[in-house]
Design an enzyme around this catalytic site. Sequence first.
Site, PDB file in Angstrom:
ATOM      1  N   GLY A 138      -4.116   0.973   8.020  1.00 59.05           N
ATOM      2  CA  GLY A 138      -4.730   2.304   8.146  1.00 59.05           C
ATOM      3  C   GLY A 138      -5.568   2.677   6.933  1.00 59.05           C
ATOM      4  O   GLY A 138      -6.704   3.146   7.053  1.00 59.05           O
ATOM      5  N   ARG A 139      -5.031   2.445   5.750  1.00 59.36           N
ATOM      6  CA  ARG A 139      -5.746   2.851   4.528  1.00 59.36           C
ATOM      7  C   ARG A 139      -6.863   1.872   4.145  1.00 59.36           C
ATOM      8  O   ARG A 139      -7.527   2.066   3.136  1.00 59.36           O
ATOM      9  CB  ARG A 139      -4.748   3.039   3.392  1.00 59.36           C
ATOM     10  N   LYS A 147      -4.753   4.609  14.729  1.00 61.27           N
ATOM     11  CA  LYS A 147      -4.463   3.193  14.959  1.00 61.27           C
ATOM     12  C   LYS A 147      -3.393   3.050  16.040  1.00 61.27           C
ATOM     13  O   LYS A 147      -3.543   2.289  16.974  1.00 61.27           O
ATOM     14  CB  LYS A 147      -4.012   2.558  13.628  1.00 61.27           C
ATOM     15  N   HIS A 164     -12.907  21.493 -17.340  1.00 64.64           N
ATOM     16  CA  HIS A 164     -12.556  22.891 -17.577  1.00 64.64           C
ATOM     17  C   HIS A 164     -11.214  23.220 -16.959  1.00 64.64           C
ATOM     18  O   HIS A 164     -10.898  24.380 -16.724  1.00 64.64           O
ATOM     19  CB  HIS A 164     -13.653  23.799 -17.028  1.00 64.64           C
ATOM     20  N   GLU A 219       0.121   4.541  -1.248  1.00 62.68           N
ATOM     21  CA  GLU A 219       0.805   4.063  -0.040  1.00 62.68           C
ATOM     22  C   GLU A 219       0.897   2.532  -0.111  1.00 62.68           C
ATOM     23  O   GLU A 219       1.814   1.932   0.431  1.00 62.68           O
ATOM     24  CB  GLU A 219       0.072   4.512   1.227  1.00 62.68           C
ATOM     25  N   GLU A 272       0.879  14.304  14.238  1.00 63.32           N
ATOM     26  CA  GLU A 272      -0.172  15.261  13.873  1.00 63.32           C
ATOM     27  C   GLU A 272      -1.399  15.062  14.748  1.00 63.32           C
ATOM     28  O   GLU A 272      -1.963  16.006  15.304  1.00 63.32           O
ATOM     29  CB  GLU A 272      -0.585  15.075  12.398  1.00 63.32           C
ATOM     30  N   LYS A 302       9.434  11.233   9.045  1.00 65.26           N
ATOM     31  CA  LYS A 302       8.933  11.375  10.423  1.00 65.26           C
ATOM     32  C   LYS A 302      10.105  11.451  11.405  1.00 65.26           C
ATOM     33  O   LYS A 302      10.112  12.275  12.313  1.00 65.26           O
ATOM     34  CB  LYS A 302       8.091  10.147  10.816  1.00 65.26           C
TER      35      LYS A 302
HETATM   36  O1  F6P Z   1       1.272   8.024   6.905  1.00 71.72           O
HETATM   37  C1  F6P Z   1       1.593   6.846   7.532  1.00 71.72           C
HETATM   38  C2  F6P Z   1       0.484   6.272   8.343  1.00 71.72           C
HETATM   39  O2  F6P Z   1       1.016   5.265   9.127  1.00 71.72           O
HETATM   40  C3  F6P Z   1      -0.686   5.752   7.502  1.00 71.72           C
HETATM   41  O3  F6P Z   1      -0.454   4.500   6.979  1.00 71.72           O
HETATM   42  C4  F6P Z   1      -1.791   5.817   8.476  1.00 71.72           C
HETATM   43  O4  F6P Z   1      -3.035   5.701   7.849  1.00 71.72           O
HETATM   44  C5  F6P Z   1      -1.529   7.162   9.095  1.00 71.72           C
HETATM   45  O5  F6P Z   1      -0.127   7.243   9.194  1.00 71.72           O
HETATM   46  C6  F6P Z   1      -2.161   7.404  10.428  1.00 71.72           C
HETATM   47  O6  F6P Z   1      -1.742   6.496  11.381  1.00 71.72           O
HETATM   48  P1  F6P Z   1      -2.503   6.331  12.757  1.00 71.72           P
HETATM   49  O7  F6P Z   1      -3.891   5.882  12.477  1.00 71.72           O
HETATM   50  O8  F6P Z   1      -1.725   5.314  13.527  1.00 71.72           O
HETATM   51  O9  F6P Z   1      -2.499   7.674  13.452  1.00 71.72           O
END
Ligand code: F6P
Length: 543
Positions: free
Chosen positions: A269-270, A207, A386, A355, A213, A506
């Site tokens: 995002g979620r 987003k 199990h 979240e 990452e 972060k």
């Molecule tokens: O973990 C925090 C967060 O902002 C989530 O809410 C989101 O889904 C994720 O990081 C990834 O964010 P982006 O889509 O901006 O890379």
Amino acid sequence: MTPPLTASPAWQALQAHATALRNQHLRDLFAADAQRGERYTLQAAGIYLDYSKQRITDETLRLLLALADEAGLRQRIDAMFAGERINTTEHRAVLHVALRAPRGADIRVDGVNVVPEVHAVLDRMAAFAERVRSGAWLGHGGQRIRNVVNIGIGGSDLGPVMAYEALRHYSARELQFRFVSNVDGTDFAEAVHDLDAGETLFIVSSKTFTTLETMTNAHSARDWALAHFSGDVSAVAKHFVAVSTNAEAVSKFGIATDNMFGFWDWVGGRYSMDSAIGLSTMLAVGPAHFRAMLAGFHEMDEHFRSAPFAQNMPVLMGLLTVLYADFFDAQTQAVLPYEQYLKRFPAYLQQLTMESNGKHVTLAGAHVDYDTSPVYWGEPGTNGQHSFYQLIHQGTRLIPCDFIGFGKSLNPLGRHHDMLLANVFAQGQALAFGKTADEVRAEGTPEVLVPHRVFEGNRPSNTLLLDVLTPAALGKLVALYEHSVFTQAAVWRINAFDQWGVELGKVLAQRIIPQLEADSEPALAHDSSTNALIRRYRQMKGA
Ligand code: F6P
């Protein structure tokens, strides 16, 4: 001034009622009402919910519904659908419901109908998906695309992975899908280990297009692809597309805006698996199935928006979660899909629920004096039986369970499906009714073993039954939990749509990265534990 939640009439009434409720056993509740197993059920958008094994009476339901009314749930729902900026800390509207509104619907943000834009992106996605799936889209070296690698994390990964796994039955088997999320280089290395870059398409899903990452993995992917094409950067155009709200960062990365699929700041995002973030899903199952999934979401949205609360499935489920979290001290909630294709559904729900509702202050910024979101967890049945079910049956903690089953298997195989469903029904039954000491004795169990073999029962569960796992069914199921989360947040007076809790770590990591990478010993001014860990790591890596 509104009284604090715990001082409100509905909360107080529920608290008084719960004291008696905690002493009632499901065995007695069922014995007192022969119709209970049919009375406490609900059918909505093709989902059958049996909530008769919840520790509730008519009075509990009346009080929970009063709590929802007092929380202004109706107004909150209307505000969401009206595009109001209910995500107050980020000053954003919350309109994932617009992502699945049919063409021609009218949902406005600041007076502008967003539905046409939603469908314009869906149409672009569909055209692109068709080209890749048909083989019309070729890689830089003229090869057909056979591998799709989604790079993203959190909402830009969990929804796509979950949906890919859930809808695998409908997917184009000649395409391989991989998902890279972790900044641990192993994730990327293993994902591309056996892939030919010439036939691999990367979808960089973010987003913000700034997430550490994702950007790290995206750069490694770019290097990996360019190594194959002897550094020819024009290859990027055929092997990278982006899904983002940040066009500027996308083009800075080298992806042309033609190859970018956008969405909007009013999609959390979620809550984004049904936006362009679902591009990998659409590539896997094709535009028609993707649209069927959206129609499923929409059907549940309409149910949530319009059904009276007493017959509103997400509302009831959300209120039951509040009941256990706040009046039974339940710390967790298990979600147990008896459908192998839903193996990543619990992981997906963890972000959606925790979240969203893992919050310690109200919308007004006051510290809450009640529990908010439980920990959600689970595994597909029957594997969990199990493993951890022992604790659910005989442990000391109360763990409300959601069992999810389907009437038909997508892979009918001998007696498998009957056995699977027998286990769903048996688990709910065992949890609710247990086995008394007398019943254990009557089986001839030696006295010394009797206490060990007693099942107290009175463990609550929902059973959700759907016909078959179709794209539409998946949409309905996800929307059900989204709106259950919304209901919980309304009662708890919290903002389900921000996530400030992920920020601190972060920021601290950004401070530490250069200290790990520095050539000379950095001056460290952290706490003594962090300083020592950094020094030790530097020694370990031979810095
Ligand atoms: O973990 C925090 C967060 O902002 C989530 O809410 C989101 O889904 C994720 O990081 C990834 O964010 P982006 O889509 O901006 O890379």
